[in-house]
Design an enzyme around this catalytic site. Structure first.
Site, mmCIF file in Angstrom:
data_model
loop_
_atom_site.group_PDB
_atom_site.id
_atom_site.type_symbol
_atom_site.label_atom_id
_atom_site.label_comp_id
_atom_site.label_asym_id
_atom_site.label_seq_id
_atom_site.Cartn_x
_atom_site.Cartn_y
_atom_site.Cartn_z
ATOM 1 N N PRO A 11 23.773 -4.159 -5.654
ATOM 2 C CG PRO A 11 25.747 -4.558 -6.844
ATOM 3 C CD PRO A 11 25.282 -4.314 -5.648
ATOM 4 C CD GLU A 12 18.118 -5.327 -7.233
ATOM 5 O OE1 GLU A 12 17.772 -6.428 -7.706
ATOM 6 O OE2 GLU A 12 17.822 -4.782 -6.501
ATOM 7 C CE LYS A 43 22.716 -9.290 -6.351
ATOM 8 N NZ LYS A 43 22.259 -9.063 -5.016
ATOM 9 C CG ASN A 83 17.638 -5.406 -0.434
ATOM 10 O OD1 ASN A 83 17.319 -6.329 -0.139
ATOM 11 N ND2 ASN A 83 18.395 -4.586 0.290
ATOM 12 N NE ARG A 114 21.212 -7.256 1.713
ATOM 13 C CZ ARG A 114 22.605 -7.482 2.537
ATOM 14 N NH1 ARG A 114 22.317 -7.168 3.684
ATOM 15 N NH2 ARG A 114 23.439 -8.049 2.001
#
Ligand SMILES: [Zn+2]
Length: 268
Positions: free
Chosen positions: A2-3, A51, A165, A254
Site C-alpha cells: 500500500p502507498e 505504512k 511502487n 520490486r
C-alpha cells in the site's frame, strides 16, 4: 504494497470511528496477544506513520499494525454487514458501542507502550504526509548513499516514509528520471521530494475511503497512471513502449516501470 495515502485514509477512518470512545470488545488473533484485554480503555487517536498504523489508547498503550503487502482495516457500524473479506484472514477486531474495526492480513500486530513507539517506527525517514515534514532531513537521507539507485532509495522507508511502487514509478516518470540512476546523478532531489509530497497529498484529497492515486489527471479506469503497470503499452507522452524490470535483490526486489525515451539513463 500500500502507498502512504492508503494507510493515512485507513487511519483517519479508524480515528473517526474509535477515538474518544471506550473499547467494548477486542479479538486479536496473534498468539502473543490472544489474552490481551483492551475492553474499557478509551482510544485516544489513530495515526499513520508511513505504512504503520498506531492506535493509541488510554493508559499509554499503542496497538501497532503494519499492512504488509495487502492488509487492510475496515470499519463498519454495529449491526452492519461484515466486510467482504475471507473470515480466515481476520487478524484483529476492535469494537465500541457504535463501530467495529476489522483488520485483515496484517503483517504485524503488536501491543507496545506508547512511549516506546520508536521501537517500531523510529527507523522511518520523514513522513511525506506529515504537516511538519523535514525536507532537509529527507534530502540528507536520500543523498547519504550516492551510489544507490534512485528507485530503490525512494522505496526505502528509512529515506522517506510513504512511497510505494505506484508513486515511485510515477514520480520518476514525471521528473524524467530513470529508476537506475545513481542518487548522485539525480538532477534535483529537492524537486523530487516536493513532488512526492504533492502526489501523496493529492491521493488523500478525497471525501471517500480510497485514495485517488491519479497522476495523469484522468480518473478514468486504466488511465490514471503514466507508466505504473503499463509495461508494453505506449508511453502517454511519446508513444515509446513502457518497459518493466525488477530492481533490487530478493526478497526486496520490486518491479519498475519506465519509458526509455522520456527517462533515459544519464550519461556518465
Ligand atoms: Zn515516453
Amino acid at each position: 504494497m500500500p502507498e502512504g495515502d492508503t494507510v493515512w485514509l485507513q487511519a483517519r477512518r479508524l480515528d473517526r470511528a474509535l477515538a474518544g470512545r471506550a473499547i467494548t470488545y477486542t479479538d486479536l488473533r496473534h498468539p502473543r496477544l490472544a489474552t490481551a484485554q483492551l475492553s474499557g480503555r478509551a482510544v485516544a487517536e489513530v495515526a499513520a506513520r508511513g505504512k504503520h498504523l498506531l492506535m493509541r489508547m488510554q493508559g499509554g498503550l499503542t496497538l501497532h499494525s503494519h499492512l504488509g503487502m495487502d492488509g487492510a482495516w475496515h470499519t463498519v457500524r454495529q449491526g452492519g454487514r461484515r466486510p467482504a473479506e475471507p473470515a480466515w484472514q481476520l487478524r484483529a477486531a476492535i469494537a465500541n458501542d457504535e463501530w467495529i474495526a476489522f483488520g485483515y492480513r496484517l503483517r504485524r500486530l503488536d501491543l507496545i507502550a506508547t512511549r516506546e513507539e520508536d521501537r517500531v517506527v523510529g527507523h522511518l525517514g520523514p513522513d511525506l504526509l506529515a504537516a511538519g515534514f523535514d525536507a532537509a532531513d529527507a534530502r540528507r537521507r536520500l543523498t547519504a548513499r550516492p551510489d544507490r539507485e534512485i528507485g530503490e532509495a525512494l522505496l526505502d522507508q528509512a529515506t522517506v516514509a510513504g512511497l510505494g511502487n505506484l508513486y515511485v514509478a510515477e514520480l520518476l516518470f514525471l521528473t524524467g528520471t530513470n529508476p537506475w540512476t545513481p542518487v548522485r546523478a539525480v538532477r534535483d532531489p529537492d524537486r523530487l521530494l516536493a513532488l512526492a509530497r504533492e502526489l501523496l497529498a493529492a491521493g488523500i484529497d478525497t471525501a471517500g475511503d480510497h485514495p485517488v492515486q491519479v497522476t495523469t489527471g484522468n480518473p478514468r479506469p486504466g488511465s490514471g497512471c503514466y507508466v505504473y503497470r503499463r509495461a508494453g503499452e505506449p508511453c502517454r507522452r511519446c508513444g515509446t513502449l513502457v518497459r518493466s524490470a525488477w530492481q533490487g535483490a530478493p526478497p526486496r526486489a520490486r518491479q519498475r516501470y519506465w519509458c526509455p525515451a522520456c527517462q533515459p539513463l544519464p550519461q556518465t
